[in-house]
Design an enzyme around this catalytic site. Structure first.
Site, PDB file in Angstrom:
ATOM      1  N   LYS A 172      -2.821   8.022   8.473  1.00 46.94           N
ATOM      2  CA  LYS A 172      -2.100   8.229   7.220  1.00 46.94           C
ATOM      3  C   LYS A 172      -2.510   7.127   6.258  1.00 46.94           C
ATOM      4  O   LYS A 172      -2.086   5.972   6.366  1.00 46.94           O
ATOM      5  CB  LYS A 172      -0.582   8.189   7.440  1.00 46.94           C
ATOM      6  CG  LYS A 172       0.158   8.594   6.179  1.00 46.94           C
ATOM      7  CD  LYS A 172       1.390   7.740   6.021  1.00 46.94           C
ATOM      8  CE  LYS A 172       1.891   7.647   4.615  1.00 46.94           C
ATOM      9  NZ  LYS A 172       0.929   7.426   3.560  1.00 46.94           N
ATOM     10  N   GLU A 248       1.813  -4.922  12.145  1.00 50.08           N
ATOM     11  CA  GLU A 248       1.192  -6.026  11.385  1.00 50.08           C
ATOM     12  C   GLU A 248       1.889  -6.057  10.035  1.00 50.08           C
ATOM     13  O   GLU A 248       1.607  -5.220   9.170  1.00 50.08           O
ATOM     14  CB  GLU A 248      -0.314  -5.775  11.201  1.00 50.08           C
ATOM     15  CG  GLU A 248      -1.102  -5.616  12.487  1.00 50.08           C
ATOM     16  CD  GLU A 248      -1.195  -6.899  13.313  1.00 50.08           C
ATOM     17  OE1 GLU A 248      -0.852  -7.980  12.792  1.00 50.08           O
ATOM     18  OE2 GLU A 248      -1.590  -6.797  14.483  1.00 50.08           O
ATOM     19  N   CYS A 282      -2.758 -10.077   3.051  1.00 50.72           N
ATOM     20  CA  CYS A 282      -1.645 -10.591   3.864  1.00 50.72           C
ATOM     21  C   CYS A 282      -1.869 -12.028   4.300  1.00 50.72           C
ATOM     22  O   CYS A 282      -0.922 -12.772   4.507  1.00 50.72           O
ATOM     23  CB  CYS A 282      -1.434  -9.693   5.071  1.00 50.72           C
ATOM     24  SG  CYS A 282      -2.889  -9.604   6.117  1.00 50.72           S
ATOM     25  N   GLU A 383       7.329 -12.652  -0.070  1.00 50.95           N
ATOM     26  CA  GLU A 383       5.905 -12.316  -0.205  1.00 50.95           C
ATOM     27  C   GLU A 383       5.715 -11.656  -1.579  1.00 50.95           C
ATOM     28  O   GLU A 383       6.305 -10.609  -1.846  1.00 50.95           O
ATOM     29  CB  GLU A 383       5.512 -11.333   0.899  1.00 50.95           C
ATOM     30  CG  GLU A 383       4.047 -11.017   0.905  1.00 50.95           C
ATOM     31  CD  GLU A 383       3.690  -9.977   1.955  1.00 50.95           C
ATOM     32  OE1 GLU A 383       4.422  -8.972   2.065  1.00 50.95           O
ATOM     33  OE2 GLU A 383       2.676 -10.165   2.641  1.00 50.95           O
TER      34      GLU A 383
HETATM   35  P1  NAD Z   1       4.240  -0.305   2.837  1.00 54.06           P
HETATM   36  O1  NAD Z   1       5.070  -0.727   3.999  1.00 54.06           O
HETATM   37  O2  NAD Z   1       4.929   0.071   1.585  1.00 54.06           O
HETATM   38  O3  NAD Z   1       3.319   0.942   3.233  1.00 54.06           O
HETATM   39  C1  NAD Z   1       2.412   0.912   4.299  1.00 54.06           C
HETATM   40  C2  NAD Z   1       2.187   2.323   4.793  1.00 54.06           C
HETATM   41  O4  NAD Z   1       3.401   2.812   5.360  1.00 54.06           O
HETATM   42  C3  NAD Z   1       1.791   3.309   3.695  1.00 54.06           C
HETATM   43  O5  NAD Z   1       0.846   4.220   4.195  1.00 54.06           O
HETATM   44  C4  NAD Z   1       3.115   3.999   3.404  1.00 54.06           C
HETATM   45  O6  NAD Z   1       2.938   5.288   2.826  1.00 54.06           O
HETATM   46  C5  NAD Z   1       3.729   4.073   4.792  1.00 54.06           C
HETATM   47  N1  NAD Z   1       5.182   4.223   4.830  1.00 54.06           N
HETATM   48  C6  NAD Z   1       6.081   3.956   3.853  1.00 54.06           C
HETATM   49  N2  NAD Z   1       7.344   4.248   4.282  1.00 54.06           N
HETATM   50  C7  NAD Z   1       7.232   4.685   5.554  1.00 54.06           C
HETATM   51  C8  NAD Z   1       8.164   5.122   6.556  1.00 54.06           C
HETATM   52  N3  NAD Z   1       9.472   5.153   6.325  1.00 54.06           N
HETATM   53  N4  NAD Z   1       7.694   5.479   7.770  1.00 54.06           N
HETATM   54  C9  NAD Z   1       6.379   5.425   8.052  1.00 54.06           C
HETATM   55  N5  NAD Z   1       5.438   5.051   7.141  1.00 54.06           N
HETATM   56  C10 NAD Z   1       5.857   4.672   5.905  1.00 54.06           C
HETATM   57  O7  NAD Z   1       3.186  -1.491   2.614  1.00 54.06           O
HETATM   58  P2  NAD Z   1       2.132  -1.598   1.426  1.00 54.06           P
HETATM   59  O8  NAD Z   1       2.900  -1.898   0.186  1.00 54.06           O
HETATM   60  O9  NAD Z   1       1.196  -0.441   1.469  1.00 54.06           O
HETATM   61  O10 NAD Z   1       1.272  -2.872   1.879  1.00 54.06           O
HETATM   62  C11 NAD Z   1       1.613  -4.172   1.564  1.00 54.06           C
HETATM   63  C12 NAD Z   1       2.266  -4.855   2.753  1.00 54.06           C
HETATM   64  O11 NAD Z   1       1.377  -4.775   3.875  1.00 54.06           O
HETATM   65  C13 NAD Z   1       2.489  -6.328   2.542  1.00 54.06           C
HETATM   66  O12 NAD Z   1       3.761  -6.674   3.057  1.00 54.06           O
HETATM   67  C14 NAD Z   1       1.403  -6.995   3.362  1.00 54.06           C
HETATM   68  O13 NAD Z   1       1.668  -8.283   3.829  1.00 54.06           O
HETATM   69  C15 NAD Z   1       1.295  -6.042   4.497  1.00 54.06           C
HETATM   70  N6  NAD Z   1       0.005  -6.214   5.159  1.00 54.06           N
HETATM   71  C16 NAD Z   1      -0.008  -6.852   6.357  1.00 54.06           C
HETATM   72  C17 NAD Z   1      -1.225  -7.068   7.004  1.00 54.06           C
HETATM   73  C18 NAD Z   1      -1.262  -7.749   8.334  1.00 54.06           C
HETATM   74  O14 NAD Z   1      -2.319  -7.741   8.947  1.00 54.06           O
HETATM   75  N7  NAD Z   1      -0.193  -8.332   8.820  1.00 54.06           N
HETATM   76  C19 NAD Z   1      -2.413  -6.636   6.411  1.00 54.06           C
HETATM   77  C20 NAD Z   1      -2.355  -5.979   5.179  1.00 54.06           C
HETATM   78  C21 NAD Z   1      -1.129  -5.770   4.558  1.00 54.06           C
END
Ligand code: NAD
Length: 479
Positions: A172, A248, A282, A383
Site C-alpha cells: 500500500k 518503524e 525519519c 517530530e
Molecule cells: P502516516 O502514518 O500518516 O502514513 C503511513 C502509511 O500508513 C500511509 O500509506 C498511510 O496511507 C497509511 N495509513 C494511514 N492510516 C492508516 C491506518 N489507520 N491503518 C493502516 N494504514 C494507515 O505516515 P506518513 O505521514 O506517510 O509518514 C511520515 C511518518 O513516517 C513520520 O512520523 C516519520 O518519522 C515516519 N517514518 C519513519 C521511518 C522509520 O524508519 N522509522 C522512515 C520513514 C518515515
C-alpha cells in the site's frame, strides 16, 4: 495524462468502487493524474491473489528466488531516470537526490537477495539418536504499508526482504504519492518473472485500505513505516488475528555536540542532513544540543551554511531543497514555526514561504532555524518532519544525556566528541535504536535500522531484518 490502475493478481484494475483521487505536484500545486481509490473489497482481492501465489513462490529454491530478485534490482537500476523523475514530480525530491535514491533502493534488494542464500537453516545435533534442526519458513502474505517521504526506498527494504524469502506481498503506497510504486509494478510486469499475485499494489486512503490490510485474517505480517499514531492503530487492528508486525515509527533524533567536538565536522554534516528531502527524513536530526562554550560559533556557522541552501524547482540540477510534500503538510510545519515564535524561541533564519514566482505556487517552506529553544517547547518535543531546526544549549554531559533521553521517541541519536571514553558512555546511555559517533544519518543496507520506545520495534535492513520476515520451525527427529 497517463492512466494509472492498481496491480492485483498480475492484472491492472480500477477500484471496485470505480472511484479515483488526485495526485498533486507539490512544487506547482497542479494535478498530475488520478489513481484508483481502493477500499476493503480491493484489499480482499489482492490478499486472495497473494495467498494463491504463495505456494508456487515459496516453493522455489532460495537460489532461484535470489536470482529473480537480482534481476528486479537490475531493472530498477535501468529505470533510475524514470523512477527518479516520478519522485521529483509527485514528491518534490530534488533530481540530484532522487536518482541516487533509486540506486540505493536497487542496492537494498541486491543485498537481501544475496544474504538470504545463506540464511534459511541450521542443524544442531543434540543427541546421537536425535536429529534436531531449525527450519526457517516464510510467513505467507505480508502487508507492506509505506510512508510518503521516501516511498521507493521503503518498498525496496520491505519487498526486497519479504519477497526474497518466499513471502508474497500486498503493497500500500502512500496515498499522496503512489506513482513510483505503480511504475515499479509496470517494471515487474514487463520483466514477467514473478507468479501473478506474488506482488500486488493497492492505492487508496490509510483509513480504509491500510486498515483492511492490517486486519485481514489471511495476512500473516504487517510491515509498517509511518507515524506513531498510525502505528498504534495498526497494532490494534492487527491484534485481533495476532499478526506479526514490524513498526518503524517517528523520531526526534538528538544531535549532541560536546565541548571537545570537531566543530567543522559537526556543522558540515548538520546543515545538509537537516534540509535534505526538506527535512522529511525519519533519521534527520530533530533537535540540536550544543555545549554552551560552542553554541554561538555553532549557530553562526550553521546559519552561514544554511543560507546557501538552494531552494527551487526540484527538476533543476542546482536545487538542493524542494517543496514539502503537500499543502496540508506545509500547514503542519508552519503551525510548528508559529508555536516556536509564540513560545519565545529566537527565529534566526527563514520561518516563511518563498515569495518569488513560480515558487509561491508550490508547497515550499524556506530553511528555518530557531535558537534559544528550550526542552519543553513543542518544536523540541514533537517530530516536525520539515525544514525546521531547533537549537538548544547545555552545560554538562549528565544534563544533556537526560535531555536527550527525555522523549517518547528513541529512533536514533548522534554524539560529537574527540574523546573515545565519552563517546562510549553516550553510546551506552543514549536510548536510541541507532547511535552515531562523529556522524549522523550515515546508513547502508548492511546496517539494521529500527527504534526503541515509541519509535517502534523490529529491524529493517541488515541480516537481522531477514529474521523479521521468516518464522522458525524447530524439528526433532528420533533416529
Ligand atoms: P502516516 O502514518 O500518516 O502514513 C503511513 C502509511 O500508513 C500511509 O500509506 C498511510 O496511507 C497509511 N495509513 C494511514 N492510516 C492508516 C491506518 N489507520 N491503518 C493502516 N494504514 C494507515 O505516515 P506518513 O505521514 O506517510 O509518514 C511520515 C511518518 O513516517 C513520520 O512520523 C516519520 O518519522 C515516519 N517514518 C519513519 C521511518 C522509520 O524508519 N522509522 C522512515 C520513514 C518515515
Amino acid at each position: 495524462m497517463q492512466n494509472y490502475k492498481m496491480w492485483i493478481g498480475g492484472k491492472w484494475l480500477d477500484a471496485v468502487s470505480g472511484k479515483t483521487y488526485r495526485i498533486v505536484n507539490p512544487a506547482t500545486g497542479e494535478e498530475i493524474t488520478q489513481v484508483p481509490l481502493g477500499d476493503k473489497r480491493d484489499v480482499d482481492n489482492a490478499v486472495e491473489a497473494a495467498r494463491n501465489a504463495f505456494p508456487a513462490w515459496s516453493k522455489k529454491s532460495q537460489t532461484e528466488r535470489s536470482a529473480i530478485m537480482m534481476r528486479i534490482a537490475q531493472a530498477i537500476r535501468e529505470h533510475a531516470q524514470d523512477l527518479g523523475s516520478l519522485d521529483v514530480l509527485e514528491h518534490g525530491t530534488p533530481i540530484r537526490d532522487a536518482i541516487p535514491s533509486v540506486i540505493f533502493s536497487a542496492e537494498r534488494i541486491e543485498y537481501c537477495s544475496q544474504v538470504a542464500r545463506g540464511f534459511m537453516g541450521a542443524v544442531q545435533p543434540i543427541k546421537s539418536n536425535v536429529l534436531f534442526y531449525l527450519q526457517r519458513e516464510p510467513i505467507g502474505v505480508c502487508s507492506l504499508i509505506i510512508p510518503w517521504n521516501v516511498p521507493l526506498r521503503m518498498i525496496a527494504s520491505k519487498l526486497g526482504t519479504a519477497l526474497t524469502l518466499g513471502n508474497t506481498c500486498v503493497i500500500k503506497p502512500p496515498s499522496i504519492n503512489s506513482l513510483v510504486a505503480l511504475r515499479l509494478g509496470k517494471i515487474l510486469e514487463e520483466l514477467d518473472i514473478l507468479p501473478p499475485g506474488a506482488v500486488n499494489i493497492i492505492t487508496g486512503p490509510g483509513g480504509s485500505v491500510g486498515e483492511a490490510l492490517s486486519s485481514h485474517p489471511d495476512v500473516g505480517l504487517v510491515s509498517f513505516t509511518g507515524s506513531c499514531e498510525t502505528g498504534k492503530a495498526i497494532m490494534q487492528a492487527a491484534s485481533q488475528t495476532v499478526k506479526r508486525m514490524i513498526l518503524e515509527l517517528g523520531g526526534k533524533n538528538p544531535f549532541i555536540v560536546l565541548k571537545d567536538a570537531d566543530l567543522n565536522a559537526a556543522v558540515s554534516k548538520a546543515v545538509p542532513i537537516s534540509f535534505v528531502n526538506s527535512g522529511q527524513i525519519c533519521a534527520a536530526p530533530g533537535r540540536f544540543y550544543i555545549h554552551e562554550n560552542l553554541y554561538d560559533e555553532f549557530v553562526e556557522r550553521f546559519l552561514a551554511d544554511a543560507r546557501k541552501i538552494v531552494v527551487g524547482d526540484p527538476a533543476d540540477q542546482r536545487t538542493q531543497m524542494g517543496p514539502v510534500v503537500s499543502a496540508e503538510h506545509r500547514n503542519n510545519v508552519e503551525a510548528y514555526i508559529q508555536s516556536a515564535i509564540d513560545e519565545g524561541a529566537q527565529l534566526l533564519l527563514g520561518g516563511k514561504r518563498p515569495e518569488t514566482p513560480p515558487l509561491d505556487k508550490g508547497c515550499f517552506v524556506m530553511p528555518t532555524v530557531f535558537g534559544n529553544v528550550t526542552q519543553n517547547m513543542k518544536i523540541a518535543r514533537d517530530e516536525i518532519f520539515g525544514p525546521v531546526v531547533p537549537i538548544m544549549k547545555f552545560s554538562s554531559e549528565d544534563e544533556v544525556l537526560k535531555l536527550a533521553n527525555d522523549n517518547t521517541f528513541a529512533l536514533s541519536a548522534s554524539v560529537w566528541t574527540k574523546n573515545l571514553s565519552k563517546a562510549l558512555t553516550f553510546v551506552n546511555e543514549l536510548q536510541a535504536g541507532y547511535v552515531w559517533v562523529n556522524d549522523h544519518m550515515a546508513l547502508s543496507s548492511e546496517q539494521p535500522w529500527g527504534g526503541f520506545k515509541q519509535s517502534g520495534f523490529g529491524k529493517e535492513n541488515g541480516v537481522l531484518s531477514l529474521q523479521e520476515y521468516t518464522q522458525i520451525k524447530a524439528v526433532s527427529i528420533q533416529i
